[in-house]
Scaffold this motif. Structure first.
Motif, PDB file in Angstrom:
ATOM      1  N   PRO A  36       0.817  -1.207   0.000  1.00 47.77           N
ATOM      2  CA  PRO A  36       0.000   0.000   0.000  1.00 47.77           C
ATOM      3  C   PRO A  36       0.860   1.271   0.000  1.00 47.77           C
ATOM      4  N   CYS A  37       2.165   1.136   0.309  1.00 48.42           N
ATOM      5  CA  CYS A  37       3.028   2.327   0.419  1.00 48.42           C
ATOM      6  C   CYS A  37       3.180   3.016  -0.918  1.00 48.42           C
ATOM      7  N   ARG A  38       3.341   4.313  -0.852  1.00 45.88           N
ATOM      8  CA  ARG A  38       3.588   5.087  -2.067  1.00 45.88           C
ATOM      9  C   ARG A  38       4.975   5.722  -1.994  1.00 45.88           C
ATOM     10  N   PRO A  39       5.576   5.965  -3.158  1.00 46.27           N
ATOM     11  CA  PRO A  39       6.818   6.751  -3.163  1.00 46.27           C
ATOM     12  C   PRO A  39       6.501   8.152  -2.638  1.00 46.27           C
ATOM     13  N   ALA A  40       7.438   8.760  -1.936  1.00 44.30           N
ATOM     14  CA  ALA A  40       7.207  10.113  -1.433  1.00 44.30           C
ATOM     15  C   ALA A  40       8.544  10.814  -1.227  1.00 44.30           C
ATOM     16  N   LEU A  41       8.492  12.144  -1.337  1.00 46.36           N
ATOM     17  CA  LEU A  41       9.677  12.994  -1.159  1.00 46.36           C
ATOM     18  C   LEU A  41       9.365  14.068  -0.127  1.00 46.36           C
ATOM     19  N   TRP A  42      10.298  14.277   0.801  1.00 43.94           N
ATOM     20  CA  TRP A  42      10.201  15.394   1.745  1.00 43.94           C
ATOM     21  C   TRP A  42      11.349  16.343   1.424  1.00 43.94           C
ATOM     22  N   ARG A  43      10.999  17.471   0.795  1.00 46.35           N
ATOM     23  CA  ARG A  43      12.032  18.441   0.414  1.00 46.35           C
ATOM     24  C   ARG A  43      12.469  19.191   1.675  1.00 46.35           C
ATOM     25  N   TYR A  44      13.765  19.286   1.887  1.00 45.99           N
ATOM     26  CA  TYR A  44      14.235  19.882   3.139  1.00 45.99           C
ATOM     27  C   TYR A  44      13.823  21.350   3.254  1.00 45.99           C
ATOM     28  N   SER A  45      13.767  22.038   2.107  1.00 50.54           N
ATOM     29  CA  SER A  45      13.382  23.460   2.154  1.00 50.54           C
ATOM     30  C   SER A  45      11.929  23.614   2.611  1.00 50.54           C
ATOM     31  N   ASP A  46      11.091  22.610   2.393  1.00 44.30           N
ATOM     32  CA  ASP A  46       9.706  22.635   2.901  1.00 44.30           C
ATOM     33  C   ASP A  46       9.654  22.282   4.383  1.00 44.30           C
ATOM     34  N   VAL A  47      10.490  21.315   4.773  1.00 45.07           N
ATOM     35  CA  VAL A  47      10.390  20.701   6.091  1.00 45.07           C
ATOM     36  C   VAL A  47      11.100  21.526   7.171  1.00 45.07           C
ATOM     37  N   ARG A  48      12.229  22.113   6.810  1.00 49.52           N
ATOM     38  CA  ARG A  48      13.072  22.771   7.808  1.00 49.52           C
ATOM     39  C   ARG A  48      12.354  23.881   8.581  1.00 49.52           C
ATOM     40  N   PRO A  49      11.588  24.756   7.878  1.00 53.98           N
ATOM     41  CA  PRO A  49      10.890  25.806   8.639  1.00 53.98           C
ATOM     42  C   PRO A  49       9.950  25.226   9.702  1.00 53.98           C
TER      43      PRO A  49
END
Ligand code: GTQ
Length: 350
Positions: A36-49
């Protein structure tokens, strides 16, 4: 027999907590992995703030662990990045302490940014530098801290990788809080590395943590140098670039019983061949940039990644890695469990 007869029968056996296999057999025994898992990306510029905002909202002490969990978008609410693995980004600020505790879940730390933090495991402190891979063995006391004095003012962020969903599956989790926020130190910093980390072992070696590596920290400096030299001097793998796995030096096996860790360098101009494997993997981009294409039942995901970005490749998803300018990627997966159970599978296409 009519359809209605069958439905009545299912109703009748349902009262006795039973259900017919033939209605679910295909799903239970799929022709191939159907995560059921999907590929995913966490962009650091989105996450860091958001991480820095969390730093204003709660102290490390109050939170115990100030972490933003990266949840697989298809497994929301389960604190899981794959069915078996947990991943989060932990923040510690100068002068803070994340208090001592221990649990049966194994943990890995991969340092994403900042200087001045340390983790203490089993009475020994280890400095955390960007790119270092650090282990917290199952059931060892551990606390994290940041010497404000050592390195003025930098927040430190690392990737936490734990086998939380796996232990939950087995209903085998135990945990305890320490009596003091910081555990007493009984060994000089670097002692385990000196004992176990130089291709040598004490003569009468007894494994201190079962199957888990006796080394707490694998410094990036050495890994980086090895990858760069290998890129220059040895053949580059068409699927992986230059990829090494971390080991328990006493066994040559994986550093933890439940998690494997890897570091790889994609040379500039690398266009990888496609592969897939049963162990879903979590990646942390260390240096450089590139692209990954991940194809599964839900279609193709293409991600552009740069330093400190994180992404997940689910089980049996066809993966291509590419990099125009070269990059270094850390990753971890549940491969040791697949291997122990004799169910690990990998396909390398061309
Ligand atoms: O540092 O001990 O991200 O216990 C989740 C659970 C970190 C830790 C996490 C934990 C820890």
């Amino acid at each position: 027999m009519s359809q209605q007869d069958r439905q009545d029968f299912y109703q009748a056996i349902s009262q006795h907590s039973m259900t017919p296999l033939w209605e679910v057999l295909h799903a239970l025994v799929p022709a191939k992995p159907n995560t059921p898992c999907r590929p995913a990306l966490w962009r650091y510029s989105d996450v860091r703030p958001f991480l820095m905002q969390a730093g204003q909202l709660i102290t490390a002490e109050e939170a115990v662990r100030r972490v933003l969990i990266m949840e697989n978008p298809a497994l929301r609410g389960q604190s899981a990045i794959t069915q078996s693995l947990y991943a989060g980004l932990q923040l510690i600020l100068p002068g803070e302490v994340a208090p001592s505790h221990r649990h049966t879940q194994s943990a890995l730390r991969f340092v994403v940014e900042g200087h001045g933090a340390f983790t203490a495991v089993n009475g020994e402190r280890t400095r955390m530098q960007p790119g270092d891979f650090i282990i917290t063995p199952s059931w060892t006391w551990h606390d994290h801290g940041h010497d404000a004095s050592a390195e003025a003012g930098e927040p430190v962020v690392w990737l936490d990788g734990l086998d939380i969903p796996m232990l939950r599956f087995f209903d085998a989790g135990f945990a305890e809080n320490g009596s003091a926020a910081s555990q007493p130190l009984t060994q000089a910093e670097g002692t385990s590395y000196q004992r176990f980390g130089t291709n040598m072992l004490p003569v009468r070696y007894e494994p201190p943590f079962g199957q888990t590596s006796p080394i707490f920290s694998y410094p990036y400096e050495r890994t980086r140098e090895a990858l760069h030299q290998l890129e220059k001097n040895a053949p580059v793998d068409a699927w992986d670039g230059v990829k090494l796995r971390y080991i328990n030096p006493a066994t040559g096996g994986y550093p933890m019983p439940t998690m494997a860790t890897f570091m790889q360098r994609l040379p500039a101009g690398f266009a990888g061949q496609p592969y897939r494997q049963t162990d879903g993997a979590v990646f942390s981009v260390v240096e450089g940039s590139g692209q990954v294409s991940i194809e599964g039942p839900g279609g193709i995901s293409e991600f552009e990644f740069g330093p400190r970005d994180h992404f997940v490749i689910p089980s049996w998803h066809t993966t291509h890695l590419q990099s125009a300018d070269g990059c270094v990627l850390f990753s971890f997966s549940d491969r040791p469990v697949h291997v122990a159970l004799g169910i690990h599978k990998e396909e390398r296409a061309s």
